[in-house]
Write a protein that holds these residues in place. Sequence first.
Motif, PDB file in Angstrom:
ATOM      1  N   LEU A 188       0.801  -1.207  -0.185  1.00 50.03           N
ATOM      2  CA  LEU A 188      -0.063   0.087   0.121  1.00 50.03           C
ATOM      3  C   LEU A 188       0.815   1.490   0.046  1.00 50.03           C
ATOM      4  O   LEU A 188       0.764   2.367  -0.731  1.00 50.03           O
ATOM      5  CB  LEU A 188      -0.933   0.120   1.160  1.00 50.03           C
ATOM      6  N   THR A 189       1.792   1.183   0.655  1.00 47.53           N
ATOM      7  CA  THR A 189       2.838   2.540   0.782  1.00 47.53           C
ATOM      8  C   THR A 189       3.414   2.633  -0.678  1.00 47.53           C
ATOM      9  O   THR A 189       3.643   3.660  -1.056  1.00 47.53           O
ATOM     10  CB  THR A 189       3.855   2.441   1.927  1.00 47.53           C
TER      11      THR A 189
ATOM     12  N   VAL B 288       1.810   1.911  -3.402  1.00 48.04           N
ATOM     13  CA  VAL B 288       0.990   2.297  -4.373  1.00 48.04           C
ATOM     14  C   VAL B 288       0.770   3.684  -4.263  1.00 48.04           C
ATOM     15  O   VAL B 288       0.393   4.428  -4.783  1.00 48.04           O
ATOM     16  CB  VAL B 288      -0.471   1.234  -4.015  1.00 48.04           C
ATOM     17  N   THR B 289       0.773   4.090  -2.847  1.00 41.33           N
ATOM     18  CA  THR B 289       0.611   5.678  -2.732  1.00 41.33           C
ATOM     19  C   THR B 289       1.747   6.286  -3.252  1.00 41.33           C
ATOM     20  O   THR B 289       1.495   7.333  -3.718  1.00 41.33           O
ATOM     21  CB  THR B 289       0.803   5.737  -0.908  1.00 41.33           C
ATOM     22  N   ARG B 290       3.129   5.874  -2.963  1.00 40.07           N
ATOM     23  CA  ARG B 290       4.311   6.528  -4.038  1.00 40.07           C
ATOM     24  C   ARG B 290       3.861   6.480  -5.459  1.00 40.07           C
ATOM     25  O   ARG B 290       4.274   7.621  -5.854  1.00 40.07           O
ATOM     26  CB  ARG B 290       5.384   5.870  -3.716  1.00 40.07           C
TER      27      ARG B 290
ATOM     28  N   ILE C 261       1.040   6.381  -6.995  1.00 41.20           N
ATOM     29  CA  ILE C 261      -0.268   7.530  -7.040  1.00 41.20           C
ATOM     30  C   ILE C 261       0.293   8.877  -7.132  1.00 41.20           C
ATOM     31  O   ILE C 261      -0.175   9.786  -8.039  1.00 41.20           O
ATOM     32  CB  ILE C 261      -1.344   7.326  -6.221  1.00 41.20           C
ATOM     33  N   SER C 262       1.286   9.131  -6.165  1.00 44.53           N
ATOM     34  CA  SER C 262       1.608  10.796  -6.230  1.00 44.53           C
ATOM     35  C   SER C 262       2.908  10.849  -6.877  1.00 44.53           C
ATOM     36  O   SER C 262       3.192  12.015  -6.988  1.00 44.53           O
ATOM     37  CB  SER C 262       2.056  10.949  -4.800  1.00 44.53           C
ATOM     38  N   SER C 263       3.393   9.997  -7.818  1.00 49.61           N
ATOM     39  CA  SER C 263       4.509  10.342  -8.541  1.00 49.61           C
ATOM     40  C   SER C 263       4.219  10.734  -9.835  1.00 49.61           C
ATOM     41  O   SER C 263       3.180  10.500 -10.468  1.00 49.61           O
ATOM     42  CB  SER C 263       5.218   8.952  -8.888  1.00 49.61           C
TER      43      SER C 263
ATOM     44  N   GLN D  28       4.219  -0.954 -12.721  1.00 54.50           N
ATOM     45  CA  GLN D  28       3.863  -0.686 -11.304  1.00 54.50           C
ATOM     46  C   GLN D  28       3.427  -2.122 -10.414  1.00 54.50           C
ATOM     47  O   GLN D  28       3.701  -2.005  -9.290  1.00 54.50           O
ATOM     48  CB  GLN D  28       2.527   0.114 -11.417  1.00 54.50           C
TER      49      GLN D  28
ATOM     50  N   GLY E 102       6.527   0.390   6.630  1.00 58.07           N
ATOM     51  CA  GLY E 102       5.987   1.201   5.569  1.00 58.07           C
ATOM     52  C   GLY E 102       7.393   2.136   4.685  1.00 58.07           C
ATOM     53  O   GLY E 102       7.114   2.288   3.494  1.00 58.07           O
TER      54      GLY E 102
ATOM     55  N   VAL F  21       8.090   1.985   0.706  1.00 53.69           N
ATOM     56  CA  VAL F  21       8.253   3.062  -0.262  1.00 53.69           C
ATOM     57  C   VAL F  21       9.459   3.196  -0.875  1.00 53.69           C
ATOM     58  O   VAL F  21       9.628   3.321  -2.112  1.00 53.69           O
ATOM     59  CB  VAL F  21       8.002   4.234   0.629  1.00 53.69           C
TER      60      VAL F  21
END
Length: 111
Positions: free
Chosen positions: A24-25, A27-29, A31-33, A42, A81, A85
């Motif tokens: 999940l961390t 995925v967050t990276r 999404i924000s990239s 991905q 986490g 990342v």
Amino acid sequence: MEPEKSLLKEFINGGWIIPFIGGLTMVTRLISSPTQLSIFEQFKKVLAACILSGVAWVIIDSGAILVSTDISSLYKAIIYGVIGVISPEIINGVVNLAKKFEKNPQKFIKK
């Protein structure tokens, strides 16, 4: 009980959430990239984050390797986490270190 079976039992009882957190961390990276990656790229990054977070769990939390450490649950969650990342950088670093070792092992082995 054999260590492998107890490790598997620990993973089933709650350790499975750690690779999920690592994934999940990542995925967050992603999404924000601002960079665009293919779905396959991905997926590879998320899978690497899951695997490395799981390895960190085996080392830190399962008691299979570090049996005498007492780390706060908050610190463990942060570690898992962060590993998720930065998993591509961790893998690249280990690969680069292995390549340097392959070229000149005497540099790393002190006599």
